[in-house]
Design a protein around this motif. Sequence first.
Motif, PDB file in Angstrom:
ATOM      1  N   LEU A 160       0.805  -1.220   0.000  1.00  0.00           N
ATOM      2  CA  LEU A 160       0.000   0.000   0.000  1.00  0.00           C
ATOM      3  C   LEU A 160       0.838   1.269   0.000  1.00  0.00           C
ATOM      4  CD1 LEU A 160      -2.749  -1.008   2.604  1.00  0.00           C
ATOM      5  CD2 LEU A 160      -2.844  -1.191   0.130  1.00  0.00           C
ATOM      6  N   GLY A 161       2.166   1.127  -0.050  1.00  0.00           N
ATOM      7  CA  GLY A 161       3.022   2.297  -0.109  1.00  0.00           C
ATOM      8  C   GLY A 161       3.155   3.043   1.197  1.00  0.00           C
ATOM      9  N   TYR A 162       2.873   2.385   2.322  1.00  0.00           N
ATOM     10  CA  TYR A 162       2.957   3.048   3.622  1.00  0.00           C
ATOM     11  C   TYR A 162       4.396   3.402   3.952  1.00  0.00           C
ATOM     12  CZ  TYR A 162       3.137   3.426   8.718  1.00  0.00           C
ATOM     13  OH  TYR A 162       3.384   3.842  10.006  1.00  0.00           O
ATOM     14  N   ASN A 163       4.608   4.622   4.430  1.00  0.00           N
ATOM     15  CA  ASN A 163       5.940   5.113   4.793  1.00  0.00           C
ATOM     16  C   ASN A 163       5.906   5.554   6.249  1.00  0.00           C
ATOM     17  OD1 ASN A 163       8.411   6.305   5.085  1.00  0.00           O
ATOM     18  ND2 ASN A 163       8.166   7.777   3.412  1.00  0.00           N
ATOM     19  N   SER A 164       6.569   4.802   7.132  1.00  0.00           N
ATOM     20  CA  SER A 164       6.506   5.066   8.568  1.00  0.00           C
ATOM     21  C   SER A 164       7.276   6.313   8.986  1.00  0.00           C
ATOM     22  CB  SER A 164       7.032   3.853   9.350  1.00  0.00           C
ATOM     23  OG  SER A 164       8.379   3.591   9.008  1.00  0.00           O
ATOM     24  N   SER A 165       8.097   6.852   8.084  1.00  0.00           N
ATOM     25  CA  SER A 165       8.918   8.011   8.464  1.00  0.00           C
ATOM     26  C   SER A 165       8.253   9.355   8.157  1.00  0.00           C
ATOM     27  CB  SER A 165      10.275   7.942   7.734  1.00  0.00           C
ATOM     28  OG  SER A 165      10.098   8.003   6.329  1.00  0.00           O
ATOM     29  N   LYS A 166       7.168   9.349   7.382  1.00  0.00           N
ATOM     30  CA  LYS A 166       6.564  10.630   7.030  1.00  0.00           C
ATOM     31  C   LYS A 166       5.629  11.110   8.129  1.00  0.00           C
ATOM     32  CE  LYS A 166       2.579   8.974   4.328  1.00  0.00           C
ATOM     33  NZ  LYS A 166       1.956   8.982   2.989  1.00  0.00           N
ATOM     34  N   PRO A 167       5.354  12.406   8.211  1.00  0.00           N
ATOM     35  CA  PRO A 167       4.462  12.940   9.252  1.00  0.00           C
ATOM     36  C   PRO A 167       3.069  12.305   9.171  1.00  0.00           C
ATOM     37  CG  PRO A 167       5.633  14.718   8.126  1.00  0.00           C
ATOM     38  CD  PRO A 167       5.914  13.469   7.357  1.00  0.00           C
ATOM     39  N   GLY A 168       2.507  12.007  10.350  1.00  0.00           N
ATOM     40  CA  GLY A 168       1.171  11.423  10.401  1.00  0.00           C
ATOM     41  C   GLY A 168       1.131   9.945  10.100  1.00  0.00           C
ATOM     42  N   ALA A 169       2.308   9.291  10.109  1.00  0.00           N
ATOM     43  CA  ALA A 169       2.367   7.871   9.742  1.00  0.00           C
ATOM     44  C   ALA A 169       1.582   6.997  10.718  1.00  0.00           C
ATOM     45  CB  ALA A 169       3.823   7.407   9.677  1.00  0.00           C
ATOM     46  N   GLU A 170       1.648   7.327  12.011  1.00  0.00           N
ATOM     47  CA  GLU A 170       0.953   6.512  13.018  1.00  0.00           C
ATOM     48  C   GLU A 170      -0.553   6.544  12.792  1.00  0.00           C
ATOM     49  OE1 GLU A 170       1.292   3.940  16.372  1.00  0.00           O
ATOM     50  OE2 GLU A 170       2.802   4.843  15.071  1.00  0.00           O
ATOM     51  N   GLU A 171      -1.081   7.738  12.539  1.00  0.00           N
ATOM     52  CA  GLU A 171      -2.520   7.854  12.283  1.00  0.00           C
ATOM     53  C   GLU A 171      -2.897   7.134  10.988  1.00  0.00           C
ATOM     54  OE1 GLU A 171      -0.506  10.318  12.976  1.00  0.00           O
ATOM     55  OE2 GLU A 171      -1.188  10.986  14.966  1.00  0.00           O
ATOM     56  N   GLU A 172      -2.003   7.215  10.000  1.00  0.00           N
ATOM     57  CA  GLU A 172      -2.283   6.578   8.707  1.00  0.00           C
ATOM     58  C   GLU A 172      -2.366   5.061   8.837  1.00  0.00           C
ATOM     59  OE1 GLU A 172      -0.529   6.440   4.127  1.00  0.00           O
ATOM     60  OE2 GLU A 172       0.772   7.043   5.780  1.00  0.00           O
ATOM     61  N   ILE A 173      -1.419   4.447   9.563  1.00  0.00           N
ATOM     62  CA  ILE A 173      -1.430   2.985   9.682  1.00  0.00           C
ATOM     63  C   ILE A 173      -2.625   2.519  10.500  1.00  0.00           C
ATOM     64  CG2 ILE A 173      -0.003   2.808  11.771  1.00  0.00           C
ATOM     65  CD1 ILE A 173       0.104   0.518   8.672  1.00  0.00           C
ATOM     66  N   ASN A 174      -3.031   3.314  11.496  1.00  0.00           N
ATOM     67  CA  ASN A 174      -4.230   2.962  12.268  1.00  0.00           C
ATOM     68  C   ASN A 174      -5.470   2.991  11.375  1.00  0.00           C
ATOM     69  OD1 ASN A 174      -2.794   2.638  14.643  1.00  0.00           O
ATOM     70  ND2 ASN A 174      -3.119   4.743  15.315  1.00  0.00           N
ATOM     71  N   ASP A 175      -5.549   4.007  10.528  1.00  0.00           N
ATOM     72  CA  ASP A 175      -6.694   4.137   9.629  1.00  0.00           C
ATOM     73  C   ASP A 175      -6.721   3.005   8.609  1.00  0.00           C
ATOM     74  OD1 ASP A 175      -8.965   5.683   8.487  1.00  0.00           O
ATOM     75  OD2 ASP A 175      -7.613   5.918   6.791  1.00  0.00           O
ATOM     76  N   LEU A 176      -5.558   2.687   8.015  1.00  0.00           N
ATOM     77  CA  LEU A 176      -5.482   1.606   7.036  1.00  0.00           C
ATOM     78  C   LEU A 176      -5.831   0.264   7.672  1.00  0.00           C
ATOM     79  CD1 LEU A 176      -2.205   2.564   5.126  1.00  0.00           C
ATOM     80  CD2 LEU A 176      -4.542   2.686   4.243  1.00  0.00           C
ATOM     81  N   SER A 177      -5.320   0.051   8.881  1.00  0.00           N
ATOM     82  CA  SER A 177      -5.584  -1.205   9.574  1.00  0.00           C
ATOM     83  C   SER A 177      -7.071  -1.379   9.851  1.00  0.00           C
ATOM     84  CB  SER A 177      -4.793  -1.255  10.889  1.00  0.00           C
ATOM     85  OG  SER A 177      -5.058  -2.455  11.582  1.00  0.00           O
ATOM     86  N   GLU A 178      -7.724  -0.307  10.285  1.00  0.00           N
ATOM     87  CA  GLU A 178      -9.153  -0.365  10.570  1.00  0.00           C
ATOM     88  C   GLU A 178      -9.960  -0.674   9.307  1.00  0.00           C
ATOM     89  OE1 GLU A 178     -12.765   2.529  12.219  1.00  0.00           O
ATOM     90  OE2 GLU A 178     -10.667   3.159  12.392  1.00  0.00           O
TER      91      GLU A 178
END
Length: 293
Positions: A212-230
């Motif tokens: 999915l192209g997730y990048n853990s180093s960019k701003p807002g990454a934690e919120e993004e992975i939570n949203d994708l996971s949900e």
Amino acid sequence: GVRRPAGGATGATPGGMRMKRAPSLRNREEVKTVRFLSPEWKKQMGMSDPVKLKEGMIVPPGRCDGPLDILIETVDFLNNADFAKRRIGEHGSMFRTNIGARPTIVIHGPEANEFVMQTEEKKFEWKRGWPPTFPELLGTEGLIFTDGEKHEILRRLLLPAFKGPALEFYFEKIRDISDKYLTRWEGYQGSEIQFLQESKRLTFEVAAALMLGYNSSKPGAEEEINDLSEKFGVLADGLISPFAMTIGDFPGSPWRNVLNARDSLLQHIEDTIVERLGKAEEEEEEEEGEGAS
């Protein structure tokens, strides 16, 4: 402007590429609410009528044909983890059953696996073996829904994703994400770790980074992975919940929630592709500029 074909929406990318978004039920004939176990309901659920046996046909033992068989087998399957083990004890390594009004033959053991793998193209097919929710949510053109020559072509196209350089890239991503989680777990000294949840989260983050192209180093990454996971959890539940599909697609319905989750994930993938194409184009222009100077 970008022309929009009847099958679904399109979007323009920086390189002029046109991307077609998977159509949702709202753009096609909607799933209708129909009477339980009516012919229309069975067709919508991908169920078939009892198998009509030809004279002299040999079939495996088991319960498969009557309404009582459907009820007994379905309830037993849903409530007992040793369902297959007990049926094998009763009938042997090949038996018939009927789960959710879908006549099924189960075969067990190394000889059975060899038979399926070696005669897959001649005696088995992928497409009709999936619950109706799978093609409805994932489309009908993917590898798991094709057979024969088309299936072989898609497999060859996917092979580069599982060879040399690609595997090295996967390994680096997996290692970096695993190191991040190990470091975080070290900080839990003296505290309890919900390991099942943490391991599921780690696994999903790896999948999100690779697919999915997730990048853990960019701003807002934690919120993004939570949203994708949900959203992925909602989609996964929808894949194994044909009754949600039967209820129909209307505001607030479980099936509408599943469709919205799928569309959000597709939009995320599309946005990531557009972003990467844009970066690649910018890098190419910079290289051309340096070469000209």
